[in-house]
Design a protein around this motif. Structure first.
Motif, PDB file in Angstrom:
ATOM      1  N   LYS A 184       0.355  -1.164   0.077  1.00 34.69           N
ATOM      2  CA  LYS A 184       0.055   0.029   0.427  1.00 34.69           C
ATOM      3  C   LYS A 184       1.123   1.392  -0.375  1.00 34.69           C
ATOM      4  CE  LYS A 184      -4.099  -2.001   2.659  1.00 34.69           C
ATOM      5  NZ  LYS A 184      -4.808  -1.798   3.564  1.00 34.69           N
ATOM      6  N   ALA A 185       2.155   1.555   0.898  1.00 36.95           N
ATOM      7  CA  ALA A 185       2.686   2.484   0.476  1.00 36.95           C
ATOM      8  C   ALA A 185       3.538   2.621  -0.706  1.00 36.95           C
ATOM      9  CB  ALA A 185       4.352   2.078   1.788  1.00 36.95           C
ATOM     10  N   GLN A 186       4.162   1.906  -1.324  1.00 39.26           N
ATOM     11  CA  GLN A 186       4.343   1.764  -2.360  1.00 39.26           C
ATOM     12  C   GLN A 186       2.904   1.879  -3.133  1.00 39.26           C
ATOM     13  OE1 GLN A 186       7.918   1.005  -3.536  1.00 39.26           O
ATOM     14  NE2 GLN A 186       7.718   1.887  -5.258  1.00 39.26           N
ATOM     15  N   ALA A 187       2.273   1.629  -3.291  1.00 41.96           N
ATOM     16  CA  ALA A 187       1.169   1.832  -4.368  1.00 41.96           C
ATOM     17  C   ALA A 187       0.791   3.692  -3.903  1.00 41.96           C
ATOM     18  CB  ALA A 187      -0.550   1.678  -3.873  1.00 41.96           C
ATOM     19  N   VAL A 188       0.982   4.239  -2.944  1.00 40.76           N
ATOM     20  CA  VAL A 188       0.941   5.235  -2.762  1.00 40.76           C
ATOM     21  C   VAL A 188       1.971   6.346  -3.235  1.00 40.76           C
ATOM     22  CG1 VAL A 188       1.090   7.739  -1.086  1.00 40.76           C
ATOM     23  CG2 VAL A 188      -0.474   5.451  -0.435  1.00 40.76           C
ATOM     24  N   ILE A 189       3.361   5.688  -3.249  1.00 37.95           N
ATOM     25  CA  ILE A 189       4.076   6.661  -3.760  1.00 37.95           C
ATOM     26  C   ILE A 189       4.144   6.479  -5.721  1.00 37.95           C
ATOM     27  CG2 ILE A 189       7.011   5.914  -4.621  1.00 37.95           C
ATOM     28  CD1 ILE A 189       7.354   5.068  -1.375  1.00 37.95           C
ATOM     29  N   VAL A 190       3.914   5.086  -5.824  1.00 36.87           N
ATOM     30  CA  VAL A 190       3.575   5.209  -7.605  1.00 36.87           C
ATOM     31  C   VAL A 190       2.469   5.553  -7.896  1.00 36.87           C
ATOM     32  CG1 VAL A 190       3.002   3.552  -9.528  1.00 36.87           C
ATOM     33  CG2 VAL A 190       4.285   2.127  -7.406  1.00 36.87           C
ATOM     34  N   ARG A 191       1.483   5.927  -7.310  1.00 35.69           N
ATOM     35  CA  ARG A 191       0.064   6.708  -7.803  1.00 35.69           C
ATOM     36  C   ARG A 191       0.754   8.559  -8.290  1.00 35.69           C
ATOM     37  NH1 ARG A 191      -2.736   5.523  -4.557  1.00 35.69           N
ATOM     38  NH2 ARG A 191      -4.136   4.188  -5.740  1.00 35.69           N
ATOM     39  N   THR A 192       1.468   8.956  -5.955  1.00 35.83           N
ATOM     40  CA  THR A 192       2.699   9.651  -6.378  1.00 35.83           C
ATOM     41  C   THR A 192       2.697  10.693  -7.668  1.00 35.83           C
ATOM     42  OG1 THR A 192       1.966   9.829  -3.929  1.00 35.83           O
ATOM     43  CG2 THR A 192       3.740  11.702  -4.848  1.00 35.83           C
ATOM     44  N   GLY A 193       4.048   9.426  -8.290  1.00 32.99           N
ATOM     45  CA  GLY A 193       4.666   9.947  -9.339  1.00 32.99           C
ATOM     46  C   GLY A 193       4.137  10.283  -9.899  1.00 32.99           C
ATOM     47  N   LEU A 194       2.627   9.486 -10.604  1.00 33.55           N
ATOM     48  CA  LEU A 194       2.172   9.606 -11.844  1.00 33.55           C
ATOM     49  C   LEU A 194       1.986  11.073 -11.659  1.00 33.55           C
ATOM     50  CD1 LEU A 194       0.654   5.903 -12.284  1.00 33.55           C
ATOM     51  CD2 LEU A 194       2.803   7.392 -12.888  1.00 33.55           C
ATOM     52  N   TYR A 195       0.967  11.314 -10.869  1.00 32.10           N
ATOM     53  CA  TYR A 195      -0.191  12.530 -10.432  1.00 32.10           C
ATOM     54  C   TYR A 195       1.520  13.912 -10.822  1.00 32.10           C
ATOM     55  CZ  TYR A 195      -4.354  11.274  -9.627  1.00 32.10           C
ATOM     56  OH  TYR A 195      -6.097  10.914 -10.445  1.00 32.10           O
ATOM     57  N   LYS A 196       2.472  13.672 -10.107  1.00 33.93           N
ATOM     58  CA  LYS A 196       3.544  14.308  -9.686  1.00 33.93           C
ATOM     59  C   LYS A 196       3.507  15.120 -11.476  1.00 33.93           C
ATOM     60  CE  LYS A 196       7.727  16.171  -8.312  1.00 33.93           C
ATOM     61  NZ  LYS A 196       7.298  17.183  -8.139  1.00 33.93           N
ATOM     62  N   LYS A 197       3.972  13.838 -12.568  1.00 31.73           N
ATOM     63  CA  LYS A 197       4.207  14.262 -14.428  1.00 31.73           C
ATOM     64  C   LYS A 197       3.504  14.780 -14.419  1.00 31.73           C
ATOM     65  CE  LYS A 197       7.518   9.815 -14.224  1.00 31.73           C
ATOM     66  NZ  LYS A 197       8.116   9.060 -15.167  1.00 31.73           N
ATOM     67  N   MET A 198       2.407  14.703 -14.089  1.00 28.69           N
ATOM     68  CA  MET A 198       0.898  15.378 -14.864  1.00 28.69           C
ATOM     69  C   MET A 198       0.495  16.509 -14.766  1.00 28.69           C
ATOM     70  SD  MET A 198      -2.374  12.195 -15.473  1.00 28.69           S
ATOM     71  CE  MET A 198      -2.020  12.154 -12.630  1.00 28.69           C
ATOM     72  N   SER A 199       1.308  16.652 -12.881  1.00 24.98           N
ATOM     73  CA  SER A 199       0.652  17.893 -12.487  1.00 24.98           C
ATOM     74  C   SER A 199       1.964  19.042 -13.543  1.00 24.98           C
ATOM     75  CB  SER A 199       1.506  18.090 -10.841  1.00 24.98           C
ATOM     76  OG  SER A 199       2.392  17.989 -11.017  1.00 24.98           O
TER      77      SER A 199
END
Length: 298
Positions: free
Chosen positions: A79-94
């Motif tokens: 779950k912790a890694q899932a948040v890290i992955v999702r954060t990275g995707l949204y950071k690139k989109m932002s």
């Protein structure tokens, strides 16, 4: 008279409430959640054939997660890694510039890859993967209301690195050096590799013991660049010189920044949940749903 009006009032209330009661009986209680949003689609480039695919953000994110962490690990670690992955995707989109087509290039597992890699465990692991992704749905780590920078590594040398020393910037104050006691005696923590040449000298290290600069003769090289050049397991290493070649002894696996998966696993086994794990490695960040952060991330 009062009893009569009270009777009529009860009848009126039942007539008004009856449809709602029937609806609950048939469909279950309504949940006070926002309506489902249209699923976000992203463009993904395959490194194998360089074709660009269109996938849902969730399908791609789960594929990246599946590749980045062993499914044998505790669900809270995943779950912790899932948040890290999702954060990275949204950071690139932002950070996407207006009019620019964003194409993700991070490696990921397709469903065929998962079947091939997981073999007889594919159903068990896919269920675990889905659970970790769904139970952290839309949650990302933020700093000052923007997606945070959330690096990770497999094993540290016993401490994570301070971003100010490792990257030479004050941009990520939440990336501080923290203790990772479980990493010191971890399996594969120490590795060695023989490389060409002699005369290598470590001229600068950070406070966690990771190499910042290597010198050979008159040539100076960044510590992480040297690691990449020779395909070393870690950015924490020492040299043992031979006659014509040098043995490099490494400690840890990865660059040492952000979350250590091995330490996170140890914390999960001690009963810590994914929020506590993330707070340990990224102190000062705030866990939010992506829709809560300011600015348009799509």
């Amino acid at each position: 008279m009062f009893r009569k009006w009270k009777k009529y009032g009860c009848i009126l209330f039942l007539l008004i409430a009856l449809p709602y009661v029937i609806t609950i009986f048939i469909n279950g209680p309504m949940r006070l959640t926002a309506p489902d949003q249209e699923e976000t689609e992203v463009h993904v480039q395959s490194k194998e054939d360089e074709k660009v695919w269109t996938l849902s953000l969730d399908a791609y994110g789960m594929g990246v997660l599946a590749k980045e962490i062993p499914m044998e690990m505790d669900i809270e670690t995943i779950k912790a890694q899932a948040v890290i992955v999702r954060t990275g995707l949204y950071k690139k989109m932002s950070e996407q510039k207006e009019g620019e087509k964003l194409v993700f290039t991070d490696s990921f597992y397709s469903m065929d890859d998962m079947k091939k890699e997981w073999k007889s465990h594919r159903e068990e692991y896919y269920e675990k993967l889905s659970k970790a992704w769904k139970e952290t749905k839309e949650r990302i780590l933020t700093y000052e209301d923007h997606p945070a920078y959330t690096p990770y590594c497999r094993i540290t040398n016993g401490k994570t690195r301070d971003a100010r020393e490792a990257l030479g910037t004050d941009q990520y104050p939440y990336l501080k050096s923290v203790e990772c006691g479980a990493d010191r005696d971890a399996k594969d923590a120490y590795q060695s590799k023989e490389i060409e040449g002699t005369g290598y000298e470590i001229t600068k290290q950070d406070s966690a013991g990771y190499v910042l600069e290597v010198k050979q003769g008159e040539e100076l090289m960044d510590g992480d660049t040297f690691r990449d050049r020779w395909g070393l397991a870690s950015s924490c290493y020492t040299f043992k010189e031979g006659e014509k070649k040098t043995t490099v002894i490494t400690q840890g696996i990865g660059h040492g920044l952000g979350m250590s998966q091995n330490m996170a696993q140890s914390m999960a086994e001690e009963g810590k949940d994914y929020k506590e794990i993330l707070d340990y490695f990224f102190e000062g960040t705030v866990l939010k749903e992506a829709a809560e952060i300011s600015g348009d991330t799509e």
